[in-house]
Design a protein around this motif. Sequence first.
Motif, PDB file in Angstrom:
ATOM      1  N   MET A 148      32.146  79.341  -9.406  1.00 25.55           N
ATOM      2  CA  MET A 148      31.486  78.645 -10.510  1.00 25.55           C
ATOM      3  C   MET A 148      31.965  77.204 -10.606  1.00 25.55           C
ATOM      4  SD  MET A 148      31.464  81.640 -13.434  1.00 25.55           S
ATOM      5  CE  MET A 148      30.865  80.490 -14.685  1.00 25.55           C
ATOM      6  N   ARG A 149      33.283  76.973 -10.398  1.00 28.32           N
ATOM      7  CA  ARG A 149      33.797  75.604 -10.448  1.00 28.32           C
ATOM      8  C   ARG A 149      33.193  74.753  -9.332  1.00 28.32           C
ATOM      9  NH1 ARG A 149      38.733  78.212 -12.044  1.00 28.32           N
ATOM     10  NH2 ARG A 149      39.415  78.336  -9.866  1.00 28.32           N
ATOM     11  N   GLU A 150      33.086  75.344  -8.131  1.00 26.44           N
ATOM     12  CA  GLU A 150      32.493  74.607  -7.018  1.00 26.44           C
ATOM     13  C   GLU A 150      31.030  74.287  -7.292  1.00 26.44           C
ATOM     14  OE1 GLU A 150      33.209  77.208  -3.769  1.00 26.44           O
ATOM     15  OE2 GLU A 150      35.284  76.521  -3.436  1.00 26.44           O
ATOM     16  N   GLU A 151      30.306  75.266  -7.865  1.00 26.17           N
ATOM     17  CA  GLU A 151      28.899  75.023  -8.187  1.00 26.17           C
ATOM     18  C   GLU A 151      28.752  73.967  -9.266  1.00 26.17           C
ATOM     19  OE1 GLU A 151      24.685  75.608  -8.132  1.00 26.17           O
ATOM     20  OE2 GLU A 151      26.320  75.921  -6.707  1.00 26.17           O
ATOM     21  N   ASN A 152      29.655  74.006 -10.262  1.00 28.37           N
ATOM     22  CA  ASN A 152      29.617  72.988 -11.313  1.00 28.37           C
ATOM     23  C   ASN A 152      29.907  71.604 -10.749  1.00 28.37           C
ATOM     24  OD1 ASN A 152      28.975  74.756 -13.369  1.00 28.37           O
ATOM     25  ND2 ASN A 152      31.095  75.153 -13.930  1.00 28.37           N
ATOM     26  N   ALA A 153      30.863  71.521  -9.811  1.00 29.19           N
ATOM     27  CA  ALA A 153      31.172  70.230  -9.186  1.00 29.19           C
ATOM     28  C   ALA A 153      29.969  69.712  -8.411  1.00 29.19           C
ATOM     29  CB  ALA A 153      32.391  70.369  -8.273  1.00 29.19           C
ATOM     30  N   ARG A 154      29.280  70.608  -7.697  1.00 27.43           N
ATOM     31  CA  ARG A 154      28.093  70.197  -6.947  1.00 27.43           C
ATOM     32  C   ARG A 154      26.999  69.697  -7.889  1.00 27.43           C
ATOM     33  NH1 ARG A 154      23.255  71.931  -5.572  1.00 27.43           N
ATOM     34  NH2 ARG A 154      23.466  73.864  -6.778  1.00 27.43           N
ATOM     35  N   LEU A 155      26.794  70.426  -8.987  1.00 25.90           N
ATOM     36  CA  LEU A 155      25.763  70.023  -9.942  1.00 25.90           C
ATOM     37  C   LEU A 155      26.114  68.702 -10.624  1.00 25.90           C
ATOM     38  CD1 LEU A 155      24.929  73.489 -11.547  1.00 25.90           C
ATOM     39  CD2 LEU A 155      23.546  72.193  -9.935  1.00 25.90           C
ATOM     40  N   ARG A 156      27.412  68.499 -10.904  1.00 25.82           N
ATOM     41  CA  ARG A 156      27.817  67.220 -11.503  1.00 25.82           C
ATOM     42  C   ARG A 156      27.563  66.067 -10.540  1.00 25.82           C
ATOM     43  NH1 ARG A 156      32.189  70.251 -13.638  1.00 25.82           N
ATOM     44  NH2 ARG A 156      33.516  69.633 -11.877  1.00 25.82           N
ATOM     45  N   ALA A 157      27.846  66.299  -9.243  1.00 21.37           N
ATOM     46  CA  ALA A 157      27.602  65.251  -8.248  1.00 21.37           C
ATOM     47  C   ALA A 157      26.112  64.946  -8.135  1.00 21.37           C
ATOM     48  CB  ALA A 157      28.164  65.682  -6.894  1.00 21.37           C
ATOM     49  N   GLU A 158      25.284  65.999  -8.144  1.00 28.31           N
ATOM     50  CA  GLU A 158      23.842  65.782  -8.088  1.00 28.31           C
ATOM     51  C   GLU A 158      23.356  65.058  -9.336  1.00 28.31           C
ATOM     52  OE1 GLU A 158      21.721  69.355  -7.411  1.00 28.31           O
ATOM     53  OE2 GLU A 158      22.492  69.651  -5.369  1.00 28.31           O
ATOM     54  N   ASN A 159      23.905  65.434 -10.486  1.00 29.02           N
ATOM     55  CA  ASN A 159      23.504  64.794 -11.733  1.00 29.02           C
ATOM     56  C   ASN A 159      23.886  63.312 -11.735  1.00 29.02           C
ATOM     57  OD1 ASN A 159      22.501  65.038 -14.560  1.00 29.02           O
ATOM     58  ND2 ASN A 159      24.601  64.447 -15.046  1.00 29.02           N
ATOM     59  N   GLU A 160      25.084  63.011 -11.203  1.00 31.16           N
ATOM     60  CA  GLU A 160      25.515  61.617 -11.136  1.00 31.16           C
ATOM     61  C   GLU A 160      24.619  60.824 -10.183  1.00 31.16           C
ATOM     62  OE1 GLU A 160      27.743  58.157 -11.825  1.00 31.16           O
ATOM     63  OE2 GLU A 160      27.532  60.040 -12.912  1.00 31.16           O
ATOM     64  N   LYS A 161      24.255  61.447  -9.069  1.00 25.13           N
ATOM     65  CA  LYS A 161      23.357  60.781  -8.120  1.00 25.13           C
ATOM     66  C   LYS A 161      22.007  60.498  -8.770  1.00 25.13           C
ATOM     67  CE  LYS A 161      21.212  61.477  -3.571  1.00 25.13           C
ATOM     68  NZ  LYS A 161      19.832  61.655  -4.017  1.00 25.13           N
ATOM     69  N   LEU A 162      21.468  61.500  -9.480  1.00 24.37           N
ATOM     70  CA  LEU A 162      20.184  61.302 -10.156  1.00 24.37           C
ATOM     71  C   LEU A 162      20.286  60.240 -11.240  1.00 24.37           C
ATOM     72  CD1 LEU A 162      19.004  65.022 -10.495  1.00 24.37           C
ATOM     73  CD2 LEU A 162      18.044  63.275  -8.993  1.00 24.37           C
ATOM     74  N   ARG A 163      21.423  60.229 -11.957  1.00 23.04           N
ATOM     75  CA  ARG A 163      21.595  59.223 -13.007  1.00 23.04           C
ATOM     76  C   ARG A 163      21.625  57.816 -12.410  1.00 23.04           C
ATOM     77  NH1 ARG A 163      25.020  55.926 -14.986  1.00 23.04           N
ATOM     78  NH2 ARG A 163      26.604  56.485 -13.436  1.00 23.04           N
ATOM     79  N   MET A 164      22.350  57.661 -11.290  1.00 26.12           N
ATOM     80  CA  MET A 164      22.419  56.350 -10.654  1.00 26.12           C
ATOM     81  C   MET A 164      21.049  55.908 -10.148  1.00 26.12           C
ATOM     82  SD  MET A 164      26.006  56.697  -8.550  1.00 26.12           S
ATOM     83  CE  MET A 164      25.800  55.076  -7.822  1.00 26.12           C
ATOM     84  N   GLU A 165      20.298  56.863  -9.574  1.00 26.28           N
ATOM     85  CA  GLU A 165      18.974  56.516  -9.095  1.00 26.28           C
ATOM     86  C   GLU A 165      18.031  56.177 -10.238  1.00 26.28           C
ATOM     87  OE1 GLU A 165      17.831  59.830  -6.740  1.00 26.28           O
ATOM     88  OE2 GLU A 165      19.020  59.210  -4.985  1.00 26.28           O
ATOM     89  N   ARG A 166      18.192  56.870 -11.356  1.00 26.27           N
ATOM     90  CA  ARG A 166      17.343  56.595 -12.522  1.00 26.27           C
ATOM     91  C   ARG A 166      17.616  55.206 -13.072  1.00 26.27           C
ATOM     92  NH1 ARG A 166      19.370  59.420 -17.613  1.00 26.27           N
ATOM     93  NH2 ARG A 166      20.769  57.635 -17.357  1.00 26.27           N
TER      94      ARG A 166
END
Length: 309
Positions: A148-166
């Motif tokens: 779960m921690r690894e999945e949360n880290a992956r989702l946080r990284a994806e969210n940060e990438k999407l935020r930067m692109e937005r």
Amino acid sequence: MFASSSAALMLLLLGTPATARTCPPPGAMEGRCIELTADQTEEVSEVQLSPGQPTTFHFDSDVRADGVTLEDREHFEVASGSQLLTLEPSERLRGAQPGRLRVCFADGEAPGCASFRLLFHPVMGERRVEVFRHPRTMDSVQAELKKMREENARLRAENEKLRMERDRPDGLKGLLSSGMVGRSGMPSQSLIGSITLRESNTLRPRSVMTFRAPGRVAIESFLQNMDAARAWTLQGAKLVGPKGEVLDATFFPAEPIPPGEERQVWIEVMAPEAQTGGPFTLKLWEADGQRTFVMGNVTFPDFPVVEGR
């Protein structure tokens, strides 16, 4: 105080531990039934007690001898065993605020403890509470938490990438401001004359172009499905380097390639320039895993040297 039930109590205490059980439908058993699972460690069950009336908790797992914590214990008559705990509140608790009971188990598995919120009612106390526990080893709980921690880290990284692109502008302004395209454009090259293909491939590349931008590389290819009967549905992609290193890739679009038809497919890899020297082998695989597409000698262009500004 519990002399009238001492014989029954001793029989229960000497009984063998029960296997994990589930609560029957409402009304099918006398008293209250509570189930405990490993993912409910923070859940607190409410139990109603009445002053002067004993309430017996019957657990299907052994309780630690030092594992019972009871608020205002001095105002209770308490009888305990390996799997039984009987509480009788004194009259002083009539109308009192809710108390708390915490019970910890002896086997070291999860859930390790259970918490109960004790409510006090003048006459409507529950006489018997069955507690059925569905234990899991701590190793399995830790493994799930790690996942779960690894999945949360992956989702946080994806969210940060999407935020930067937005936060970047669209169109050419976005490409220029992100540094993906400079004054000389985006480096690209055609590979259709230098790639190698496996004879077993059921896809045929009509063209292959590779591109490079800061921190990423991409492949554009028009792929023809050579199977006249079945569509080709891409499920995954990766690049394998000359030393066996593997770079995970994303692809677009995800729609199947119909039998005999051709589709433009984009493959992208996020990696530093030092990791994308190549040559690479591109591997694509289908949804059912039975068919693959393998293309070797894949290289990416270098950044041009730009003089001046």
